[in-house]
Every structure is written in structure tokens, then in C-alpha cells.
Scaffold this active site. Sequence first.
Site, PDB file in Angstrom:
ATOM      1  N   TYR A  98      -1.001  -7.534  -8.767  1.00  0.00           N
ATOM      2  CA  TYR A  98       0.160  -6.840  -9.319  1.00  0.00           C
ATOM      3  C   TYR A  98       0.434  -7.326 -10.739  1.00  0.00           C
ATOM      4  O   TYR A  98       0.783  -6.529 -11.618  1.00  0.00           O
ATOM      5  CB  TYR A  98       1.388  -7.064  -8.427  1.00  0.00           C
ATOM      6  N   ASN A 121       3.469   5.487  -4.918  1.00  0.00           N
ATOM      7  CA  ASN A 121       2.350   6.353  -5.284  1.00  0.00           C
ATOM      8  C   ASN A 121       2.271   7.519  -4.301  1.00  0.00           C
ATOM      9  O   ASN A 121       2.068   7.299  -3.109  1.00  0.00           O
ATOM     10  CB  ASN A 121       1.051   5.542  -5.262  1.00  0.00           C
ATOM     11  N   HIS A 130      -4.325   1.023  -2.867  1.00  0.00           N
ATOM     12  CA  HIS A 130      -4.798   0.013  -1.917  1.00  0.00           C
ATOM     13  C   HIS A 130      -5.620  -1.082  -2.609  1.00  0.00           C
ATOM     14  O   HIS A 130      -5.834  -2.141  -2.039  1.00  0.00           O
ATOM     15  CB  HIS A 130      -5.620   0.660  -0.792  1.00  0.00           C
ATOM     16  N   GLU A 156     -14.654  -0.224   1.292  1.00  0.00           N
ATOM     17  CA  GLU A 156     -15.176  -0.210  -0.073  1.00  0.00           C
ATOM     18  C   GLU A 156     -16.002  -1.445  -0.400  1.00  0.00           C
ATOM     19  O   GLU A 156     -16.520  -1.562  -1.502  1.00  0.00           O
ATOM     20  CB  GLU A 156     -14.019  -0.065  -1.078  1.00  0.00           C
TER      21      GLU A 156
END
Length: 165
Positions: A98, A121, A130, A156
Amino acid sequence: MTTRVHTVVDSPIGELTLVAEGDRLAGLYMEEQRHRPPDERFGSRDETPFAETTLQLKEYFAGQRTEFDLPLHFDGTEFQRAVWTELCRIPFGDTVSYAELAARVGRPSAVRAVGAANGRNPISIVVPCHRVIGSGGSLTGYGGGLPRKQFLLAFEGVPGQLQLG
């Protein structure tokens, strides 16, 4: 004012509600997602504008797509839109904190505001909120729930041991 329409598609993380404003994707919401608008704000059900979105989501979940190429409509404040635009620059399989995201939008002291914008979002997965994690690699704050965030990051191939925060 442009008319909104929606459809619902299946995915490995549950049903996804897709919302279009005109010909642009304006929302992608998971079941029981925090900050999900009431269903009546999605407009009537119409699959017509979602063929490309549905195809790209199928390719993503099949491991054949790492970037989305869709026209998007961001309905938010200027600051929120800046954060959401920056989220689109985080590559598949990568994460940022962040604090790093706040620095990228030119507001390094606005970490909490960036976290709030990230949490609101409206186009999850396609706008990859994410991929934002806490300092030290903790999985904190995800509107779709931390198990889904963990699933998406593992899917991912994000390296390392991410811990639920």
C-alpha cells in the site's frame, strides 16, 4: 446518462456480476463483496456488451491471459481513479505494498486513503487490487475476502509465503 446493464458469469472464485455503462466495463463484483452496490444499481440483465469481457476472464482463469484489454469506466473521485489506474500497471504475478502504491500515485503519506480507494475498486480482477499487500507480505484487506485474494495471488504464481493478515 448512459444506461447500465449487467450479467452474471461463473468463475473459479464464484459468480461474478459484470456491469457495463454503455460499451465500457464499469463493474466486476464477487458474491458477498464488500462495497458491492445494491443489485438494482446494475441495470437490467443483458449479456450483449459482455462477450469480450467474458472471453478475457475465461482466458485469464485458464492461464492464457496475463493482461486485460477492455474499455473501462471508472465511477469515482479523481483520487480513486488515479489509484485504480495505477493498479492496472501492476504486472501479473507481482505485488506492491500500500505504501508503494501511495508513492506511485504521488501521495506517499496517503497510505490509508490509498487503501480505502483500493478497497472500493469497482472492477476487481481486471483492475488487480488483489496485487496490493501489506508491509512484510501480509494479505490484508480485500473486498472479495482474503481467501479469494490468496487464491488469485497463488493462481498468478506470486512467489513467497503470503500470510493472511
